[in-house]
Design an enzyme around this catalytic site. Structure first.
Site, PDB file in Angstrom:
ATOM      1  CG  HIS A  81      -1.595  -1.260   1.492  1.00  0.00           C
ATOM      2  ND1 HIS A  81      -1.138  -2.177   2.423  1.00  0.00           N
ATOM      3  CD2 HIS A  81      -2.685  -1.819   0.918  1.00  0.00           C
ATOM      4  CE1 HIS A  81      -1.955  -3.225   2.423  1.00  0.00           C
ATOM      5  NE2 HIS A  81      -2.887  -3.035   1.517  1.00  0.00           N
ATOM      6  NE  ARG A 110      29.446 -18.742 -26.114  1.00  0.00           N
ATOM      7  CZ  ARG A 110      29.914 -19.972 -25.965  1.00  0.00           C
ATOM      8  NH1 ARG A 110      30.836 -20.444 -26.785  1.00  0.00           N
ATOM      9  NH2 ARG A 110      29.496 -20.733 -24.977  1.00  0.00           N
ATOM     10  CB  SER A 156      22.916 -18.644 -38.246  1.00  0.00           C
ATOM     11  OG  SER A 156      23.591 -18.905 -37.040  1.00  0.00           O
ATOM     12  N   GLY A 202      15.708 -19.295 -45.225  1.00  0.00           N
ATOM     13  CA  GLY A 202      16.262 -17.968 -44.965  1.00  0.00           C
ATOM     14  C   GLY A 202      15.683 -16.901 -45.872  1.00  0.00           C
ATOM     15  CB  ALA A 254      29.858 -13.214 -39.810  1.00  0.00           C
TER      16      ALA A 254
END
Lengths: 572, 572
Positions: free
Chosen positions: A214, A399, A440, A482, A553
């Site tokens: 409250h 990664r 990917s 894609g 990339a």
């Protein structure tokens, strides 16, 4: 800000009327609140309550396995003694009543008066006060009741549902309260119906640590924290206040949203809370993450932990079925934990390989070697791929590729000796997609599977023409999913030249290793050429414009991979 | 404003990780989303999806009886084709896949691509697009999908759970979409994780009619409306767009909160929606009022109606058990609708009266006459009591007293001839409390019951001393529950002089009628004296200060009642 109302003075009654209309098949309205229709044999009545504005507290948790009745006061205001008396009387099934509510002066007074009156009329009535808010006082008995209300109501409701008598339900309620701790933070205040300004505010860029539901003062205002640090703050402060020195290692958590803090934020925070609890040796038991005790449109979150013994765990996990809280063991127990569909993690490793020709088995061994080479080249270039990706994307390409390659290799290496190339690539591709994450990862996984499927496991020989078809299947899968075009600055800009060159070589009579090596050069040229291209259209475009002058990339990693695989094939 | 996050770019993945941790006993994560563990025989896979930020849409409704899988895109962003493909493939149980989602260009494209790819791989895949938002286009096929997504998913999930084949599930999905209409309003925009400003805004004091769940333009901005008018706006516009001219009279409503519009507001609005639907001849079937499709912390509400035929009604009411949506018929069906506890409305009229002496029966008849007089005097003075009450309170005292008196009289008149005074007053008091509402209703109801209980049903005679005891029990009940003192400007200021005077008269040898008449004069004096008093303490005090100079409404009504009853007793 509360926006839907008619006469603000009548808000609490009006919303209750709507609630009762909605749940008229299971609840009935009585003066002062609601009671559940009876469910089987007479039970001890657990009657909860407090002010409105905290839904699903309190009337949303009335029903089988939880509360028998709820007393509904005005917004943030204790119900009157007359209301509590009325609901208590209506809820009584001849086995007595337990009133339970958070520790606020008005509720203590009004429920206390009602309990006295009921006793005078021969209805044995007990009072269990919830005091879970560690921020509100050092003395556990002086603390306010907040989201831990639910933990205590749940324990008593489950005990009553199981047939416990009044002494027992009261005892369970006290034990449950003693085992329960909550700490909350507020990000923003709430606005009463019809009010033009918030009831209270939290300084911008800060959170109110321990601020009450409250708006009661908390411990301090601290600058906003990232989710991980907020989780640590809540967990550490609660563990420091563990009952009985935290003898139990099993806890029932509630991560409760106060109103405008939404589900996605709670799930995100839960991830950190869950791992912190586990790091500290605690096992979360059937955690609840959602809205159980709100404060109108207040922003904020609280973490409740109830340290469980066997009795409390049985009560916490018991079935309940109320308007806002429904938990039943049966539908979850029926789910099949053994039959795991296609692509479902490590359990898939138990699949049996289908029939395969000698040639398919041999090619499978070559593929495992190729995957080993692929994994090695990706590992060597992980950082470089990340740097390239960071120009236009989020920098995780290296990664992600490595995670996918590791998973695919592990799964391929685990394959039985009798497995053929299609079977091995199918498993490896699914593992890649699962572990790499992101779009990917799915593309690479699906493409590897398509490559394997085009080869099949039942041929007597796998000549270069067949490999050309498999490369096309790989490329088609990437294009299908894609939806990029040649020249969009994606891996297609290395992949399509690779496929065309391979087929061209085969047409002129080249063997697989020879064609592959030539084609790999074409892929490398293609990858380099992407530096001059404009990026593909899409969500990330403004950022990606910067990438002109840098190779792509995805095209780079594809060219590295096919080059390494070509070297392996050439060396055979 | 979204306050809990780590890296805003990773918000969607981070929240999904927490969600999967929480529900790992029933769901598994796959690349791109979640799928349910299998439940019995293989079923058609219903795979839903769209952007994040709409929880429980979409992953919160994956589970038995609803969706088989959900594809999870970024915040307010379509998932990629690769994600949809991946989830569709993982969800397939060998009986084909239906993709279903709201009508947005990105979703149409990406799910479409995924469907094509799955078909190429031999998995029969259909697409059902939801187009329920009447505000987004005139052409039903061009409309966006909003909360009606849920209605369509529910129908398909229930059909699949019942074993329907792919054609059938697709047909049900299209029929469900064709029968579903939604209209929403927004009060305030939402803020993306990490953003410093809302994604869109609604002009202050206005609501955006038809504004989309991602802030897409609506029909117009209109000034904020009271709840009743807002309900009328939503209902009328939907009914004007009823499918097939509204041939069906049964509808499945969803009153959906978008984020910061909270449960109490939704219940309040539902009350109006429910009565408007009934006025228009429609029957709401198992309405859902809560959060099913949100937009982060957006303020707003939408009303969905699905016009039901027998098939759609069976699908709508079927069991489902998912993280955020759980409906099972069994726990509600088990509730006892016949056994109604004490004080429970008209059904109580079936109770059988206990044994009663001839004197108790005779006195019961007198009490019915007295209640008739009470009702008449309250009806005559209803407006006057309201005016007095309006000085310090909300002006509803006359109305509340009349509702209570009407209910008590009706119940007393219905009593069987063999009923005694205690039994009749018990029923009448409970009816008063139920129907009058509010604290004064509970006080009058409980006091009448206490009066009757003090008399009892088994005495041979009811002399004035016993009546004095009963009057004291009446006063004690009011004091116990109301916790006011003499002089607090409440009905006690008429009641206590009445009780004292009655006992005094009895002590000097007066009969009941004589003592009552004298005591009634004392009550009238007491009621007049309240004009000079300061009001009782409590929440309403600042307003109540104005009441000095005006008599108290509660004391006035009591004095009027006892005076009229005294006249009746004197006339016997």
């Amino acid at each position: 800000m509360t926006k839907i109302f008619d006469d603000p003075e009548e808000f609490a009654d009006d919303q209750l009327a709507g609630f009762l209309d909605l749940y008229s098949d299971r609840l009935r309205g009585v003066p002062g609140g609601v009671v559940s229709l009876p469910d089987g044999e007479p039970k001890v009545a657990v009657v909860i309550g407090g002010g409105s504005g905290h839904y699903p507290a309190f009337c949303g948790t009335v029903g089988p396995g939880l509360a028998t009745g709820a007393v509904v006061g005005n917004i943030f205001t204790s119900p009157s003694a007359a209301q509590a008396y009325s609901v208590g009387r209506a809820a009584d099934q001849g086995r007595g009543v337990v009133f339970s509510f958070g520790n606020y002066a008005g509720d203590i007074m009004n429920f206390g008066i009602a309990a006295e009156r009921l006793r005078k009329e021969g209805i044995d009535t007990r009072v269990v006060v919830v005091t879970d808010d560690v921020a509100s006082a050092d003395d556990p008995e002086q603390r306010r009741g907040i989201a831990g209300d639910f933990s205590v109501f749940k324990a008593m409701g489950a005990a009553a549902a199981a047939g416990a008598d009044l002494d027992e339900v009261e005892r369970v309620g006290r034990a449950s309260n003693a085992a329960t701790r909550t700490l909350g933070v507020a990000f923003s205040g709430c606005t009463m119906p019809g009010a033009g300004a918030p009831l209270f505010q939290v300084p911008a860029g800060h959170l109110g640590l321990g601020l009450g539901i409250h708006g009661e003062p908390g411990i301090e205002d601290v600058p906003l924290l990232p989710a991980e640090k907020l989780a640590a703050l809540l967990v550490e402060r609660l563990l420091a206040d563990a009952p009985d020195g935290g003898a139990s290692t099993r806890v029932a958590p509630i991560l409760n949203g106060l109103g405008t803090t939404k589900y996605e934020e709670l799930f995100l925070l839960w991830r950190h809370v869950s791992s912190l609890l586990r790091e500290r040796g605690l096992t979360p038991v059937q955690p609840e993450v959602g809205e159980l005790v709100t404060s109108l449109d207040m922003g904020g979150v609280s973490l409740t932990l109830q340290w469980l013994d066997d009795e409390l765990e049985a009560l916490w996990t018991a079935d309940a079925y109320t308007p806002a809280y429904r938990k039943l063991a049966a539908p979850v127990a029926r789910l099949d934990r053994t039959a795991v569909a296609d692509g479902a993690g490590e359990a898939g490793a138990q699949e049996v390989a289908g029939p395969a020709s000698e040639a398919a088995r041999s090619l499978a061994r070559t593929v495992v070697d190729a995957l080993r080479g692929l994994q090695a080249v990706v590992a060597e270039h992980e950082d470089e791929l990340g740097r390239i990706d960071a120009v236009a994307g989020d920098g995780d390409h290296g990664r992600g590729m490595l995670k996918g390659a590791n998973a695919a290799l592990r799964r391929a290496e685990d394959a039985p000796a009798e497995a053929g190339v299609a079977w091995v690539l199918g498993r490896a591709g699914r593992a890649w997609a699962e572990q790499a994450g992101g779009t990917s990862g799915v593309l690479w996984g699906a493409a590897l599977e398509a490559f394997g499927a085009a080869l099949g496991d039942e041929r007597d020989a796998y000549g270069p023409a067949l490999v050309a078809d498999a490369i096309d299947a790989f490329a088609e899968s990437v294009q299908d999913l894609g939806r990029a075009q040649a020249g969009d600055k994606t891996l297609l800009d290395a992949l399509l030249p690779f496929a065309a060159s391979f087929r061209e070589q085969v047409a002129t009579g080249a063997g697989t290793a020879e064609a592959w090596t030539v084609a790999a050069d074409a892929a490398t040229q293609g990858a380099r050429a992407t530096a001059a291209m404009r990026p593909k259209v899409g969500r990330a475009r403004p950022l990606a414009e910067k990438s002109v002058g840098t190779p792509d990339a995805g095209a780079t990693s594809l060219s590295l991979v096919v080059t390494r695989v070509g070297e392996l094939l050439g060396a055979r």
